[in-house]
Design an enzyme around this catalytic site. Sequence first.
Site, short mmCIF file in Angstrom:
data_model
loop_
_atom_site.label_atom_id
_atom_site.label_comp_id
_atom_site.label_asym_id
_atom_site.label_seq_id
_atom_site.Cartn_x
_atom_site.Cartn_y
_atom_site.Cartn_z
N ARG A 108 0.85 -1.21 0.00
CA ARG A 108 0.00 0.00 0.00
C ARG A 108 0.88 1.25 0.00
NH1 ARG A 108 -2.12 1.36 6.13
NH2 ARG A 108 -0.45 0.30 7.23
N VAL A 151 2.67 -13.14 3.61
CA VAL A 151 3.11 -11.83 4.12
C VAL A 151 2.43 -10.71 3.33
CG1 VAL A 151 5.14 -10.35 4.44
CG2 VAL A 151 5.34 -12.81 4.83
N ASP A 164 3.68 -7.33 14.10
CA ASP A 164 2.89 -6.56 15.07
C ASP A 164 3.30 -6.94 16.50
OD1 ASP A 164 1.07 -5.46 12.95
OD2 ASP A 164 0.70 -7.59 12.70
N HIS A 221 -4.10 -8.33 10.56
CA HIS A 221 -2.92 -7.47 10.39
C HIS A 221 -3.42 -6.19 9.71
CE1 HIS A 221 1.04 -5.98 9.57
NE2 HIS A 221 0.82 -5.99 8.27
P1 NAD Z 1 7.71 -4.79 -3.35
O1 NAD Z 1 6.82 -4.05 -4.29
O2 NAD Z 1 9.08 -4.26 -3.08
O3 NAD Z 1 7.88 -6.29 -3.84
C1 NAD Z 1 6.81 -7.09 -4.18
C2 NAD Z 1 7.24 -7.93 -5.35
O4 NAD Z 1 6.17 -8.83 -5.66
C3 NAD Z 1 7.54 -7.12 -6.62
O5 NAD Z 1 8.87 -7.37 -7.03
C4 NAD Z 1 6.52 -7.63 -7.62
O6 NAD Z 1 7.03 -7.73 -8.95
C5 NAD Z 1 6.21 -9.02 -7.05
N1 NAD Z 1 4.95 -9.57 -7.51
C6 NAD Z 1 3.79 -8.93 -7.83
N2 NAD Z 1 2.88 -9.81 -8.26
C7 NAD Z 1 3.45 -11.04 -8.20
C8 NAD Z 1 3.01 -12.33 -8.55
N3 NAD Z 1 1.79 -12.54 -9.04
N4 NAD Z 1 3.86 -13.36 -8.37
C9 NAD Z 1 5.11 -13.15 -7.89
N5 NAD Z 1 5.59 -11.95 -7.56
C10 NAD Z 1 4.77 -10.88 -7.73
O7 NAD Z 1 6.89 -4.96 -2.01
P2 NAD Z 1 7.44 -5.42 -0.57
O8 NAD Z 1 7.78 -4.21 0.18
O9 NAD Z 1 8.45 -6.49 -0.71
O10 NAD Z 1 6.10 -5.97 0.08
C11 NAD Z 1 5.50 -7.14 -0.39
C12 NAD Z 1 4.12 -7.32 0.24
O11 NAD Z 1 4.26 -7.54 1.64
C13 NAD Z 1 3.19 -6.12 0.10
O12 NAD Z 1 1.88 -6.58 -0.16
C14 NAD Z 1 3.26 -5.46 1.47
O13 NAD Z 1 2.13 -4.70 1.75
C15 NAD Z 1 3.36 -6.69 2.36
N6 NAD Z 1 3.86 -6.50 3.72
C16 NAD Z 1 3.29 -7.24 4.70
C17 NAD Z 1 3.76 -7.14 6.00
C18 NAD Z 1 3.15 -7.98 7.11
O14 NAD Z 1 3.54 -7.78 8.27
N7 NAD Z 1 2.22 -8.89 6.85
C19 NAD Z 1 4.81 -6.27 6.29
C20 NAD Z 1 5.37 -5.53 5.26
C21 NAD Z 1 4.88 -5.65 3.96
C1 LMR Z 2 3.43 -3.16 7.84
O1 LMR Z 2 2.71 -3.42 8.80
O2 LMR Z 2 4.46 -2.49 7.94
C2 LMR Z 2 3.06 -3.71 6.49
O3 LMR Z 2 1.86 -4.39 6.54
C3 LMR Z 2 3.08 -2.67 5.43
C4 LMR Z 2 1.91 -1.76 5.53
O4 LMR Z 2 1.21 -1.58 4.52
O5 LMR Z 2 1.70 -1.18 6.60
#
Ligand code: NAD
Ligand code: LMR
Length: 347
Positions: free
Chosen positions: A108, A145, A175, A203
């Site tokens: 996001r 994730v 978290d 989350h």
């Molecule tokens: P990013 O944009 O740097 O990397 C995401 C990667 O996923 C990109 O390289 C993109 O090309 C790839 N991608 C997109 N669609 C895909 C598919 N269908 N198959 C394979 N790869 C694909 O993002 P990021 O910072 O690495 O974050 C990744 C995700 O994790 C986001 O959705 C983010 O919101 C989430 N996130 C979750 C948490 C948590 O605590 N649950 C924490 C941080 C980020």
């Molecule tokens: C986080 O908690 O840092 C991740 O889920 C990224 C976000 O969108 O907040």
Amino acid sequence: MASPSKRFRTIEHHLRLKDPMVVCVTGAAGQIAYSLLPMLGRGLALGTDQLIDLRLLEIPQAQGALEGVVMELQDCAYPLFYKISYGSDPAVLFKDADLIIFLGGFPRKAGMERKELIGKNCQIFKTQGEALNLVGKPTTKCLVVANPANTNCLALSTFASRIPKENFTALTRLDQNRAVWQIAARAKMNVAHISRVIIWGNHSSTQYPDVNHGQIATKVDETITSKPIREKIADNNWLNGKFIADVQQRGAAVIKARKLSSAMSAASAAIDHVRDWCLGTNGRWVSMGVVSDGAYGVPPGLVFSYPVVCENWTWTIIRDLTLDQFSQEKICATARELVEERRDALS
Ligand code: NAD
Ligand code: LMR
């Protein structure tokens, strides 16, 4: 510093390594992967004696960047990476996987809620769930994730219906780690002294960081004693107000400051999650998003964060905790949001 004989024990150590586990990471050219892969290569998730057959999945447009990541992994020369392959077809890379870490998806931007990603990211989990259903094993373990993590995980498990529900988990460890740091800082203690802090629910900004069962350990003379967090911090206004809001909004605060969502801390939390699931928590409580069986009145089937203990790839919910009215209301609110997300994701 380690003695030279310890540092250079690699050949003998290598001969005793366990047979390779197939580990697939999606979104492997993204920013979380860039922090996570080195930790995996150093054995921080599965143990320093576990060989890994590493598979990296990315969309076709990111294959060039992924090639660069693969070059760097090769140049790290991690002995635990027995083999590294990559590509864009989940049906190839998920085949017979032991563990898949799902990072792939859109993050996001400032001002958005994570559930606004449902339209874009849940479709990815439908496609990948269908692939997993075809080529996965009944023992394939999944950690989601990518956001909205709980609901993506639910979509994945729905479309990979051949794989047992208990194999699907979503990350709420970030978290938990955030909450534990805040408590430790307030109590002027080290995070290692804090236990039993729980993250309930989604989350998202409705998650409920709960300290009512939490303890802070203190060493008096040579004896270690524990005090309830509420007693030690003695500030219910802060614990019921700013503390909860800060943990709920921490992801947004990181995005505001970095102009990018959290990556290093997310990767570290994902490694904590996998390590505890695989190697066990030895009785420590940790929070994980798991498929609800109705525990604590949560609708069955939702992927809900509960306190659990783990041993050898099984998790067990801590049951029969007494919940005051404040906690019950918070748990209901976050469950309600997950019901709405499920409806939006699967409709
Ligand atoms: P990013 O944009 O740097 O990397 C995401 C990667 O996923 C990109 O390289 C993109 O090309 C790839 N991608 C997109 N669609 C895909 C598919 N269908 N198959 C394979 N790869 C694909 O993002 P990021 O910072 O690495 O974050 C990744 C995700 O994790 C986001 O959705 C983010 O919101 C989430 N996130 C979750 C948490 C948590 O605590 N649950 C924490 C941080 C980020
Ligand atoms: C986080 O908690 O840092 C991740 O889920 C990224 C976000 O969108 O907040």
